[in-house]
Write an enzyme that holds these catalytic residues in place. Structure first.
Site, PDB file in Angstrom:
ATOM      1  N   LYS A  49      56.096  44.351   5.564  1.00 40.44           N
ATOM      2  CA  LYS A  49      56.448  45.540   4.813  1.00 40.44           C
ATOM      3  C   LYS A  49      57.762  45.361   4.060  1.00 40.44           C
ATOM      4  CE  LYS A  49      54.694  48.567   8.496  1.00 40.44           C
ATOM      5  NZ  LYS A  49      55.138  49.517   9.517  1.00 40.44           N
ATOM      6  N   GLY A  50      58.625  44.492   4.540  1.00 43.09           N
ATOM      7  CA  GLY A  50      60.015  44.456   4.087  1.00 43.09           C
ATOM      8  C   GLY A  50      60.234  44.331   2.594  1.00 43.09           C
ATOM      9  N   ASP A 106      61.597  39.666   0.935  1.00 41.50           N
ATOM     10  CA  ASP A 106      62.840  40.416   1.124  1.00 41.50           C
ATOM     11  C   ASP A 106      63.989  39.521   1.579  1.00 41.50           C
ATOM     12  OD1 ASP A 106      61.657  39.981   3.583  1.00 41.50           O
ATOM     13  OD2 ASP A 106      61.943  42.016   4.342  1.00 41.50           O
ATOM     14  N   ASP A 109      65.060  34.124   6.727  1.00 42.64           N
ATOM     15  CA  ASP A 109      65.914  34.061   7.907  1.00 42.64           C
ATOM     16  C   ASP A 109      65.654  32.711   8.585  1.00 42.64           C
ATOM     17  OD1 ASP A 109      67.641  35.181   9.908  1.00 42.64           O
ATOM     18  OD2 ASP A 109      65.913  35.829  11.058  1.00 42.64           O
ATOM     19  N   LYS A 137      69.518  33.978   4.322  1.00 42.28           N
ATOM     20  CA  LYS A 137      70.490  33.739   5.401  1.00 42.28           C
ATOM     21  C   LYS A 137      70.351  32.284   5.843  1.00 42.28           C
ATOM     22  CE  LYS A 137      69.439  37.253   8.315  1.00 42.28           C
ATOM     23  NZ  LYS A 137      69.560  38.256   9.411  1.00 42.28           N
ATOM     24  N   PHE A 158      72.729  40.975  10.836  1.00 43.38           N
ATOM     25  CA  PHE A 158      71.473  41.695  10.629  1.00 43.38           C
ATOM     26  C   PHE A 158      71.680  42.794   9.595  1.00 43.38           C
ATOM     27  CE2 PHE A 158      67.766  44.259  11.602  1.00 43.38           C
ATOM     28  CZ  PHE A 158      66.814  43.270  11.761  1.00 43.38           C
ATOM     29  N   VAL A 159      70.808  42.833   8.583  1.00 43.58           N
ATOM     30  CA  VAL A 159      70.955  43.820   7.516  1.00 43.58           C
ATOM     31  C   VAL A 159      69.767  44.792   7.496  1.00 43.58           C
ATOM     32  CG1 VAL A 159      72.491  42.531   5.987  1.00 43.58           C
ATOM     33  CG2 VAL A 159      70.026  42.130   5.857  1.00 43.58           C
ATOM     34  N   ASP A 165      64.143  46.820   7.688  1.00 46.36           N
ATOM     35  CA  ASP A 165      64.196  47.784   8.780  1.00 46.36           C
ATOM     36  C   ASP A 165      64.910  47.246  10.008  1.00 46.36           C
ATOM     37  OD1 ASP A 165      62.122  45.874   9.477  1.00 46.36           O
ATOM     38  OD2 ASP A 165      61.605  47.259  11.088  1.00 46.36           O
ATOM     39  N   ARG A 171      64.387  51.637   6.145  1.00 49.79           N
ATOM     40  CA  ARG A 171      63.805  50.994   4.961  1.00 49.79           C
ATOM     41  C   ARG A 171      64.138  51.776   3.687  1.00 49.79           C
ATOM     42  NH1 ARG A 171      60.267  47.000   6.733  1.00 49.79           N
ATOM     43  NH2 ARG A 171      59.089  47.417   8.627  1.00 49.79           N
TER      44      ARG A 171
HETATM   45  P1  IMP Z   1      61.876  34.581   8.898  1.00 51.30           P
HETATM   46  O1  IMP Z   1      62.697  34.468  10.149  1.00 51.30           O
HETATM   47  O2  IMP Z   1      62.455  33.773   7.777  1.00 51.30           O
HETATM   48  O3  IMP Z   1      60.448  34.261   9.190  1.00 51.30           O
HETATM   49  O4  IMP Z   1      61.949  36.090   8.428  1.00 51.30           O
HETATM   50  C1  IMP Z   1      60.993  36.981   8.863  1.00 51.30           C
HETATM   51  C2  IMP Z   1      61.202  38.387   8.469  1.00 51.30           C
HETATM   52  O5  IMP Z   1      62.142  38.920   9.368  1.00 51.30           O
HETATM   53  C3  IMP Z   1      61.749  38.707   7.113  1.00 51.30           C
HETATM   54  O6  IMP Z   1      60.791  38.682   6.100  1.00 51.30           O
HETATM   55  C4  IMP Z   1      62.254  40.111   7.367  1.00 51.30           C
HETATM   56  O7  IMP Z   1      61.194  41.031   7.231  1.00 51.30           O
HETATM   57  C5  IMP Z   1      62.744  40.011   8.800  1.00 51.30           C
HETATM   58  N1  IMP Z   1      64.204  39.838   8.855  1.00 51.30           N
HETATM   59  C6  IMP Z   1      64.914  38.700   8.920  1.00 51.30           C
HETATM   60  N2  IMP Z   1      66.244  38.950   8.931  1.00 51.30           N
HETATM   61  C7  IMP Z   1      66.351  40.289   8.844  1.00 51.30           C
HETATM   62  C8  IMP Z   1      67.484  41.179   8.771  1.00 51.30           C
HETATM   63  O8  IMP Z   1      68.677  40.808   8.774  1.00 51.30           O
HETATM   64  N3  IMP Z   1      67.167  42.504   8.681  1.00 51.30           N
HETATM   65  C9  IMP Z   1      65.895  42.980   8.664  1.00 51.30           C
HETATM   66  N4  IMP Z   1      64.821  42.187   8.704  1.00 51.30           N
HETATM   67  C10 IMP Z   1      65.061  40.850   8.803  1.00 51.30           C
HETATM   68 MG    MG Z   2      59.701  40.028   4.989  1.00 53.20          MG
END
Ligand code: IMP
Ligand code: MG
Length: 183
Positions: A49-50, A106, A109, A137, A158-159, A165, A171
């Site tokens: 959803k992000g 979005d 991470d 990040k 964390f944002v 969210d 959101r």
């Molecule tokens: P990944 O760890 O790169 O797979 O990121 C997975 C998902 O985690 C992202 O698409 C976001 O939806 C969520 N996410 C990662 N970091 C944050 C944060 O700081 N705030 C909110 N959602 C996050």
């Molecule tokens: Mg995402």
């Protein structure tokens, strides 16, 4: 503001990126991507959803035709830590072999989500495949991954807001804020 959500506003530590800064960055990347993809069949794939808020503003920053599709990938089930595995719970429902695809994300991470999504979409042979992410990040990366277009690089905190969210709330904040885990 106090009708926004009970008990939740005290968790907003500080605004990290204002709505004006987001708008300016989107206008710039929108112009660049419009110039690069002009005359080419373009499909934007947003990861729910992000990325839904970023997708809405990003697609309207383009001055070229494009189609829109959505996927749903879940890796955060609650709180502020990653579950470590990625579930694609909704797939796009179209053939992408005749499209230049841009994934609209979005935040990157650990890199796990995009790694899985890219593997899946690449196996379907799009004309080209690129990634635009609102936030990166890099300090948190587990799987090596670099987006083609990154609007903002942020440190490891964390944002929330602008689609992002914590426990499914925040959101709808118009800006990006740091979440205060200790408040
Ligand atoms: P990944 O760890 O790169 O797979 O990121 C997975 C998902 O985690 C992202 O698409 C976001 O939806 C969520 N996410 C990662 N970091 C944050 C944060 O700081 N705030 C909110 N959602 C996050
Ligand atoms: Mg995402």
């Amino acid at each position: 503001m106090d009708t926004y959500c009970p008990d939740s506003l005290s968790k907003i530590k500080r605004v990290v990126i204002t709505k004006e800064e987001i708008d300016a960055a989107i206008a710039q990347v929108g112009k660049q991507i419009s110039d690069e993809y002009r005359g080419k069949p373009l499909l934007l794939v947003s990861i729910l959803k992000g990325a839904f808020v970023f997708m809405a503003d990003f697609c309207r920053s383009l001055d070229i035709p494009c189609e829109i599709a959505f996927m749903c990938a879940q890796s955060y089930f609650n709180g502020t830590s990653s579950s470590g595995n990625v579930n694609i719970t909704m797939d796009i429902g179209c053939d992408i072999s005749n499209y230049n695809v841009i994934i609209v994300e979005d935040i990157i991470d650990t890199g796990r989500t995009l790694n899985e999504v890219i593997k899946l979409l690449r196996s379907r042979n799009p004309l080209s495949l690129k990634v635009v992410t609102l936030l990166d990040k890099p300090d948190r990366r587990v799987v090596e991954f670099n987006a083609d277009y990154t609007l903002f690089t942020i440190p490891d905190f964390f944002v929330i807001g602008y689609g992002l969210d914590c426990g499914e709330i925040y959101r709808n904040l118009p800006y990006i804020a740091e979440y205060d885990e200790n408040a």
